[in-house]
Scaffold this active site. Structure first.
Site, PDB file in Angstrom:
ATOM      1  N   LYS A 113       0.846  -1.200   0.000  1.00 36.07           N
ATOM      2  CA  LYS A 113       0.000   0.000   0.000  1.00 36.07           C
ATOM      3  C   LYS A 113       0.879   1.248   0.000  1.00 36.07           C
ATOM      4  O   LYS A 113       2.095   1.179   0.226  1.00 36.07           O
ATOM      5  CB  LYS A 113      -0.920   0.002   1.221  1.00 36.07           C
TER       6      LYS A 113
ATOM      7  N   TYR B   5      15.718  30.869   7.828  1.00 36.52           N
ATOM      8  CA  TYR B   5      14.565  31.479   8.489  1.00 36.52           C
ATOM      9  C   TYR B   5      14.752  31.522  10.001  1.00 36.52           C
ATOM     10  O   TYR B   5      15.200  30.557  10.623  1.00 36.52           O
ATOM     11  CB  TYR B   5      13.293  30.702   8.172  1.00 36.52           C
TER      12      TYR B   5
ATOM     13  N   ARG C  60     -10.368   0.179  14.950  1.00 42.30           N
ATOM     14  CA  ARG C  60     -10.057   0.994  13.785  1.00 42.30           C
ATOM     15  C   ARG C  60     -10.872   0.496  12.598  1.00 42.30           C
ATOM     16  O   ARG C  60     -11.806   1.146  12.166  1.00 42.30           O
ATOM     17  CB  ARG C  60      -8.545   0.947  13.499  1.00 42.30           C
TER      18      ARG C  60
ATOM     19  N   MET D  80      11.057  24.690   2.734  1.00 41.28           N
ATOM     20  CA  MET D  80      10.231  23.920   1.807  1.00 41.28           C
ATOM     21  C   MET D  80      11.054  23.137   0.786  1.00 41.28           C
ATOM     22  O   MET D  80      10.777  21.967   0.511  1.00 41.28           O
ATOM     23  CB  MET D  80       9.252  24.843   1.078  1.00 41.28           C
TER      24      MET D  80
END
Length: 349
Positions: free
Chosen positions: A35, A244, A130, A292
């Site tokens: 998956k 940053y 679940r 990013m």
């Protein structure tokens, strides 16, 4: 190249599958969970490699994944869908010969009414809360289900990564209470359950994360290497800052390499100031924040500027990187972004 290179060793995936297969009795079938695009590594190539290694049963999360996998594998291997038979899935399940693992009385009714002669399995809830049919509902539908011939009855362990957790024994007992005597092949264990021992293996096992070189299969061979190209190198004077928020300040003369990769590529912002990249076997710490598209790395101690730095490599596997980010190897692998050039080696490359 401006983007990172993600190298995937398909032969290592196959060897990990064989190692997990050997942990159970020869009469136990070892499947493979592919998956999430085989945990981010390319489901088509990984599944073909595993099929060549001997896997005949594959598991995906949703029907769309199953249809894509069927196109890659062709006829023959069984492809089971954990989410079951959702509204609108009928054509995909039928046309791609998928086996839905039905999770509720509603899904059972939907499947038997729309595809009455199509194979299906059942997923039971043994305490994870679940997915799966709970014990009271199972008691009410069991007779009808068994009359229609399910090909597998399964459940999923919540704490298999913790061998001593009491939930493991509790779920095993509940699974036996719900399934003993059903006369249908049973499956309880993914990678962690395989490691718990034979009483958890039943008829089918479903290794996932262990195939891809991560815990809880500590003996797994590493599968991936992620190399990030250095875009620019600059020299800093003492007191200059990086990135940053000015979160890194040079205490002395420093050399900073800016590499192509960031949180848009699955390199989590939580790695800021905590993780390490490698020039060969030489560690190079992240300097400042992961942004990013870029990461700044302290390479002051290197004799020359590197062309690339590795963030996944023999010196640092997915679990070590996950520890730096405060997460798990599963998230590291499945977060690896589409901008990487994926290069498969060995196997069905």
């Amino acid at each position: 190249m401006a983007g990172g290179i993600l190298q995937i060793d398909l032969d290592a995936v196959a060897r990990n599958w064989r190692a997990l297969d050997r942990m159970s009795d020869p009469c136990v079938q070892t499947g493979a969970v592919v998956k999430a695009d085989a945990y981010g590594l390319g489901a088509a190539r990984v599944a073909r490699t595993l099929a060549h290694a001997g896997a005949r049963r594959f598991f995906v999360a949703i029907a769309e994944e199953g249809a894509a996998l069927r196109a890659a594998l062709g006829e023959g291997p069984e492809i089971s869908v954990f989410s079951g038979h959702m509204e609108g899935d009928m054509a995909l399940i039928r046309d791609s010969a998928l086996t839905p693992m039905l999770n509720s009385p509603e899904q059972i009714a939907r499947h038997l009414e729309s595809l009455p002669d199509h194979p299906f399995g059942i997923q039971l809830d043994t305490g994870m809360n679940r997915l799966g049919i709970e014990a009271p509902d199972w008691a009410s539908v069991c007779s009808r289900v068994l009359e229609n011939g399910p090909i597998l009855v399964m459940s999923h362990l919540a704490c298999a990564d913790e061998p001593d957790h009491p939930m493991n024994a509790a779920q095993l007992a509940q699974f036996r209470a719900m399934t003993d005597g059903v006369g249908v092949p049973r499956s309880l264990s993914a990678t962690g359950g395989i490691l718990l021992g034979p009483e958890y293996h039943f008829d089918v096992t479903r290794p996932g994360i262990g195939l891809y070189g991560a815990l809880p299969f500590a003996e797994a061979e590493p599968v991936v290497r992620l190399s990030l190209p250095v875009v620019q190198v600059r020299d800093l004077a003492p007191g200059e800052t990086v990135g940053y928020g000015c979160s890194f300040t040079a205490e002395g003369p420093a050399r900073i390499a800016t590499v192509s990769g960031g949180y848009a590529d699955g390199l989590l912002r939580a790695l800021s100031g905590r993780a390490t990249l490698f020039a060969g076997d030489r560690p190079c710490p992240i300097a400042g924040r992961v942004s990013m598209d870029l990461i700044t790395v302290d390479v002051t101690h290197l004799s020359e500027a590197p062309a690339t730095l590795d963030i996944l490599c023999p010196a640092q596997g997915v679990d070590r990187l996950a520890d730096a980010a405060g997460t798990i190897g599963y998230e590291i692998l499945t977060s690896l972004g589409p901008r990487y050039a994926r290069r498969h080696a060995g196997g069905a490359a």
